[in-house]
Design a protein around this motif. Structure first.
Motif, short mmCIF file in Angstrom:
data_model
loop_
_atom_site.label_atom_id
_atom_site.label_comp_id
_atom_site.label_asym_id
_atom_site.label_seq_id
_atom_site.Cartn_x
_atom_site.Cartn_y
_atom_site.Cartn_z
N ILE A 71 0.86 -1.17 0.00
CA ILE A 71 0.00 0.00 0.00
C ILE A 71 0.91 1.22 0.00
O ILE A 71 1.71 1.40 0.92
CB ILE A 71 -0.92 0.02 1.23
N PHE A 72 0.79 2.03 -1.03
CA PHE A 72 1.60 3.24 -1.12
C PHE A 72 0.84 4.41 -0.52
O PHE A 72 -0.27 4.73 -0.96
CB PHE A 72 1.98 3.53 -2.57
N VAL A 73 1.41 5.04 0.49
CA VAL A 73 0.79 6.19 1.15
C VAL A 73 1.79 7.34 1.10
O VAL A 73 2.99 7.14 1.35
CB VAL A 73 0.43 5.88 2.62
N SER A 74 1.31 8.52 0.77
CA SER A 74 2.21 9.67 0.72
C SER A 74 1.50 10.89 1.29
O SER A 74 0.28 10.93 1.40
CB SER A 74 2.67 9.96 -0.71
N ALA A 75 2.30 11.89 1.65
CA ALA A 75 1.76 13.14 2.19
C ALA A 75 2.52 14.30 1.58
O ALA A 75 3.71 14.20 1.27
CB ALA A 75 1.89 13.17 3.71
N MET A 76 1.82 15.41 1.38
CA MET A 76 2.45 16.61 0.86
C MET A 76 1.67 17.84 1.34
O MET A 76 0.49 17.74 1.68
CB MET A 76 2.50 16.59 -0.67
N ASN A 77 2.34 18.96 1.37
CA ASN A 77 1.69 20.22 1.72
C ASN A 77 0.93 20.76 0.50
O ASN A 77 1.26 20.43 -0.64
CB ASN A 77 2.72 21.25 2.19
#
Length: 224
Positions: A71-77
């Motif tokens: 499961i690919f999870v990412s975060a960004m502003n």
């Protein structure tokens, strides 16, 4: 982080290779924080394992195939300063800076992400509509429904053939999806991701086939 370390690394400088972070994440979670700050060659190289759920590493004397069902999870502003969506702080970024920040992520890469969620400000008086225990039970029931259908893979990893078999829409949903395809220029890949997410939402809602509400919620997760 170098791309070689993400996929494989050499053992003692030889042509032998050991598993990198992508292969080690198989059946787990791979999390990228501050996504736009990763080098573009690493993000573009993720397209194959995200799409095919496998990665082929070629060496001088051998080829190694690793499964990448993570499961690919990412975060960004939302912008370089991080305050664009804040109700308390003022954004210091120009439109040009915001667009340049977003342009670090290519459309082919973004097209391989199943859903997008915008996080709003969190306040102490915010209350969750659903408790963690109730949510956990709902997820387990949805998992059981997928297994009871005879699926070899969970919804998120269904093949194109299995999507046609298990992601069945009612008549109204068919019309909505066709309008969305035209109005938002959805790619074949995007449509399949919408269907897989809608299938999961339908499972949580205890629907045998995907209904209008399930599909609309899934389409909403494609907005970015």
């Amino acid at each position: 982080m170098r791309i070689v370390a993400l996929f494989t690394s050499n053992v003692s400088g030889s042509s032998n290779a050991k598993m990198g972070e992508v292969a080690l994440s198989n059946h787990g979670v791979l999390f990228f924080d501050e996504l736009p700050h990763f080098p573009s060659n690493i993000l573009e190289a993720l397209r194959e394992p995200l799409e095919d759920n496998k990665i082929l590493i070629s060496r001088v004397n051998s080829k190694i195939l690793y499964e990448t069902k993570f499961i690919f999870v990412s975060a960004m502003n939302p912008c370089p300063c991080g305050n664009k969506l804040s109700s308390m702080k003022e954004c210091r970024c120009s439109d040009f800076e915001i667009q340049r920040y977003k342009n670090r992520l290519s459309e082919p890469f973004l097209d391989r992400i199943d859903l997008y969620v915008v996080m709003n400000d969190s306040f102490s008086d915010n209350k969750n509509v659903v408790g963690s225990q109730e949510l956990h039970e709902s997820v387990i029931k949805a998992f059981q429904r997928q297994k009871n259908r005879g699926q070899k893979e969970l919804n998120g990893k269904l093949s194109d053939k299995d999507i046609k078999k298990y992601c069945i829409l009612d008549d109204e949903s068919h019309e909505i999806l066709e309008k969305a395809r035209v109005n938002y220029a959805l790619s074949f890949r995007s449509i399949n991701k919408v269907l897989k997410v809608a299938r999961t939402i339908a499972d949580i809602n205890e629907h045998e086939i995907i209904q209008k509400g399930d599909l609309l919620k899934s389409l909403n997760f494609r907005k970015r």
